[in-house]
Design a protein around this motif. Sequence first.
Motif, PDB file in Angstrom:
ATOM      1  N   LYS A 139      -5.524   1.539  -2.884  1.00 26.32           N
ATOM      2  CA  LYS A 139      -4.196   1.312  -3.457  1.00 26.32           C
ATOM      3  C   LYS A 139      -3.183   0.865  -2.409  1.00 26.32           C
ATOM      4  N   GLY A 140      -3.512   1.040  -1.117  1.00 23.63           N
ATOM      5  CA  GLY A 140      -2.604   0.613  -0.054  1.00 23.63           C
ATOM      6  C   GLY A 140      -1.983   1.777   0.689  1.00 23.63           C
ATOM      7  N   PHE A 141      -1.067   1.441   1.609  1.00 23.62           N
ATOM      8  CA  PHE A 141      -0.423   2.481   2.405  1.00 23.62           C
ATOM      9  C   PHE A 141       0.934   2.032   2.911  1.00 23.62           C
ATOM     10  N   PHE A 142       1.729   3.035   3.305  1.00 20.27           N
ATOM     11  CA  PHE A 142       2.969   2.817   4.062  1.00 20.27           C
ATOM     12  C   PHE A 142       2.851   3.591   5.368  1.00 20.27           C
ATOM     13  N   ALA A 161       5.559   6.701  -1.562  1.00 17.88           N
ATOM     14  CA  ALA A 161       4.230   6.097  -1.496  1.00 17.88           C
ATOM     15  C   ALA A 161       3.174   7.053  -2.038  1.00 17.88           C
ATOM     16  N   LYS A 162       3.271   8.330  -1.648  1.00 20.66           N
ATOM     17  CA  LYS A 162       2.303   9.316  -2.130  1.00 20.66           C
ATOM     18  C   LYS A 162       2.390   9.504  -3.641  1.00 20.66           C
ATOM     19  N   ASP A 163       3.606   9.426  -4.180  1.00 24.63           N
ATOM     20  CA  ASP A 163       3.783   9.552  -5.627  1.00 24.63           C
ATOM     21  C   ASP A 163       3.012   8.473  -6.383  1.00 24.63           C
ATOM     22  N   LYS A 164       2.861   7.299  -5.761  1.00 22.56           N
ATOM     23  CA  LYS A 164       2.176   6.166  -6.384  1.00 22.56           C
ATOM     24  C   LYS A 164       0.692   6.103  -6.030  1.00 22.56           C
ATOM     25  N   LEU A 168       6.411  -2.712  -2.588  1.00 18.46           N
ATOM     26  CA  LEU A 168       5.284  -1.801  -2.824  1.00 18.46           C
ATOM     27  C   LEU A 168       5.290  -1.242  -4.246  1.00 18.46           C
ATOM     28  N   ASN A 169       6.303  -1.615  -5.020  1.00 18.54           N
ATOM     29  CA  ASN A 169       6.413  -1.136  -6.413  1.00 18.54           C
ATOM     30  C   ASN A 169       6.420   0.379  -6.472  1.00 18.54           C
ATOM     31  N   LEU A 170       7.247   0.981  -5.621  1.00 15.23           N
ATOM     32  CA  LEU A 170       7.314   2.443  -5.569  1.00 15.23           C
ATOM     33  C   LEU A 170       8.304   3.007  -6.584  1.00 15.23           C
TER      34      LEU A 170
END
Length: 383
Positions: free
Chosen positions: A266-269, A140-143, A381-383
Amino acid sequence: MNTLFSKFLLCCAVAGTIGGYSHINAQNSRTDKLQTYVLDNPYPVEKIVSPSGKKVKNVILMIGDGMSLMHIYSAWTANRGKLYIENAPVTGLSKTYCANKLITDSGAGGTALSSGVKTMYHSVGVDVEGNPIPSLISLAKDKGLSAGVAVTCRLWDATPADFCCHNIDRENEYEIVADYVNCRADYVVGGGGLKFVNRPDGRNIYKELEQKGYQIAKSWEECLKLKDGKIFAVTDSFDTPKPKDRGDRLAQSSLKGMNLLNKNDKGFFMMIEGSQLDDYGHFNDLEMLMQETLDFDRTIGEVFKWAAEDGETLIVITADHETGGLTLLGGDKEKGEIQCKFSTTSHSGVMVPVYAFGPGAENFTGIYENTAIFDKIKKLLNL
């Protein structure tokens, strides 16, 4: 540390227990004994409509450690035939075995959920050869998304470690705590302050986390005062208190994290764990197990309400394995009474339920490997 847990740890040491209470040499006196529990004060449950049809911006993975259908149905009976988790419109079943054992532990079981890999029993965040593998937190952080963890256990315990750390053995607790310095989550809340300072290696993990940009809270009250930025809260020296003592802290820490992480466009996990269901399954303590299960369900209710208003958040609820071999044998739904037995103080090999609420929930029907939960979240999440 509560007295019950202290006594249990002493028994484990005498018996030569290692990791996750899954090698207890003798069953305790409660095993295979009929226990009765009555919920004196049931709580109301609202109807919450699951949003659908929109893009999945955020995903919250909620893990009831050791939770099976029997835990849920027993809690449902105790609460007079209603639970918040029933608002989830989609259900599935997850197969929990790990790479080298039919009956998994939270290390391998949680790694399957966090990183999509079947790994060795007792491993956290590594593959079968011991190589670190990226979790949903780091992906998630990478995106450019935000990420967080909120649990009721000590942070060196297996499930939170599965999402933030990497080690071949969950028993390497000081190493695991030190690895949080490399965790990229924006929000971390749990217990375990005992191993962040006064360590054999002389390191002060709090200071190292501060150097990584975290604001440190050493109590829940301190955590409440922090309003933005990166937060690392270690609220207790060991696990958090019992539900009657901690109140709705799991719900509060979850909502605090969700509101903080949601500031990212951008959102979160986020991973939220009802951690101590597992402990009381090992103890074969029906009353405390039900208190933890019902606390987890009330937290689910608060998370569902938030997600229903947001409209772009998918909630996935599951377990890493079952603990205690719980069986519901009788009771009275109108009185909130259940009569149960435990068959083991260890884990059992049943499939565990998966519930989904919000956009993308339809992807979680059917029977599948626990690693598929990671795969589905990663794709959505398109990770």
